[in-house]
Each structure stands twice: as C-alpha cells, then as structure tokens.
Design a protein around this motif. Structure first.
Motif, PDB file in Angstrom:
ATOM      1  N   PHE A  20     -23.964  14.729 -32.263  1.00  0.00           N
ATOM      2  CA  PHE A  20     -23.654  13.222 -31.477  1.00  0.00           C
ATOM      3  C   PHE A  20     -24.630  12.443 -30.981  1.00  0.00           C
ATOM      4  O   PHE A  20     -24.886  11.084 -31.104  1.00  0.00           O
ATOM      5  N   TRP A  21     -25.542  13.073 -30.036  1.00  0.00           N
ATOM      6  CA  TRP A  21     -26.608  12.523 -29.050  1.00  0.00           C
ATOM      7  C   TRP A  21     -27.636  12.261 -30.050  1.00  0.00           C
ATOM      8  O   TRP A  21     -28.349  11.344 -29.907  1.00  0.00           O
ATOM      9  N   ALA A  24     -26.486   8.842 -31.497  1.00  0.00           N
ATOM     10  CA  ALA A  24     -26.288   7.760 -30.319  1.00  0.00           C
ATOM     11  C   ALA A  24     -27.768   7.352 -29.856  1.00  0.00           C
ATOM     12  O   ALA A  24     -27.922   6.200 -29.682  1.00  0.00           O
ATOM     13  N   LEU A 119     -20.646   4.478 -32.022  1.00  0.00           N
ATOM     14  CA  LEU A 119     -20.423   5.616 -31.450  1.00  0.00           C
ATOM     15  C   LEU A 119     -18.944   6.473 -31.401  1.00  0.00           C
ATOM     16  O   LEU A 119     -19.029   7.592 -31.440  1.00  0.00           O
ATOM     17  N   GLY A 124     -17.587   9.816 -30.447  1.00  0.00           N
ATOM     18  CA  GLY A 124     -17.160   9.192 -29.026  1.00  0.00           C
ATOM     19  C   GLY A 124     -15.842   8.943 -28.970  1.00  0.00           C
ATOM     20  O   GLY A 124     -15.086   8.291 -29.801  1.00  0.00           O
ATOM     21  N   MET A 137     -17.694   5.330 -22.211  1.00  0.00           N
ATOM     22  CA  MET A 137     -17.245   6.130 -23.331  1.00  0.00           C
ATOM     23  C   MET A 137     -17.244   7.536 -22.991  1.00  0.00           C
ATOM     24  O   MET A 137     -17.821   7.961 -21.629  1.00  0.00           O
ATOM     25  N   ASP A 139     -18.625  11.507 -24.900  1.00  0.00           N
ATOM     26  CA  ASP A 139     -19.084  12.219 -26.120  1.00  0.00           C
ATOM     27  C   ASP A 139     -17.959  13.029 -26.517  1.00  0.00           C
ATOM     28  O   ASP A 139     -16.779  13.169 -25.802  1.00  0.00           O
TER      29      ASP A 139
END
Length: 155
Positions: A20-21, A24, A119, A124, A137, A139
């Motif tokens: 995810f990061w 992002a 995202l 997210g 938001m 995660d």
C-alpha cells in the motif's frame, strides 16, 4: 544541519502495508545494509529480536517487516514492522500525502480527491472529507493519514 529521521509503522501484515505505502508514496524496497545480501540475513544478525524464543506453534512472526525508501533519496525511510498487539487508538503522528498545490482552489481540490480515490482503490479507506482542504484516510490496517495539497511552490 537537520537530524535525519525514519518513520516506523507497527502492523499485523507488513507485506500488505508495504504494498500500500509503495503505491501511495512511490517508494521502493530499501536494499539491505552492507555487507548483508538480504534483509533476512540482516534481521538474523540481531538474533531475530522478539522471535528468538518463540516456536512456530507460539505464533512466531514469519513476516518481520518491510523497509521502504524514496528512490530519489529525499523523503524519510519507512520501516513497517510486524507486531503482535493490535492497533488500539488513533495515531498521534500521521503521514500527509501531498499532491501538487499549484492552480486554482478547485484544481487543487480535484487533485486531492483524485489521489484519495486512487489510494482507496489501492486498499485505503476514506474516513472524512474537509471540502476544499484535505481528505482523512486510513491505510489497510487503519493507520490514519491525510491527502492534501502541497503548500510549497511548484519546482
């Protein structure tokens, strides 16, 4: 000279959060420090803190963590570490994901909303919108962050 710093996120699933990061922030997996060939070797050199005395049947963590970095070397490194205890409260420190801040207020807001939507598609969750200013938001594990416009001049 300013002090360099890293950010660390505790989590249940380091692979999920790392993916995810990376999406992002545009970060990449950080190579292991020399002389180690892999992160596993590096972690093992510390005696696998927290796992050395646990057997597989006691919930030893297979997924100890992920280490991410800005490919341009500008942003802080991000360590994502697997921990046993669940998240229990709101973050006291959070990440702000910034979109370009130039243009009209409407253009900035459209970029903020587009990034929040991107995202959300990456895993997210949109928690709250502060119309025209920022979007709060979470995660995939519930760590809060904001999407907002960058107030610095465009380069």
């Amino acid at each position: 000279m300013a002090t360099r710093f890293d950010l660390t996120l505790d989590c249940a699933d380091a692979t999920l959060l790392a993916d995810f990061w990376k999406t992002a922030l545009g970060y990449v997996d950080e190579p292991p420090p020399a002389p180690f060939a892999t992160r596993e070797e590096w972690v093992a050199s510390f005696g696998a803190p927290g796992n050395a005395d646990k057997g597989a049947d006691e919930g030893a963590e297979d997924d100890g963590g992920a280490w991410l970095c800005d490919p341009d070397g500008i942003g802080p490194r991000l360590s994502i570490l697997t921990v046993r205890e669940p998240k229990r409260a709101k973050n006291r420190l959070h990440i702000d994901v910034r979109v370009p801040g130039h243009g009209s207020a409407q253009q900035r807001w459209e970029r903020i909303v587009a990034e929040a939507d991107r995202l959300a598609r990456a895993g997210g969750t949109i928690l709250e919108e502060f119309d025209g200013h920022h979007v709060v938001m979470a995660d995939p594990e519930g760590n809060e962050f904001c999407v907002a416009a960058d107030s610095r001049p465009a380069e």
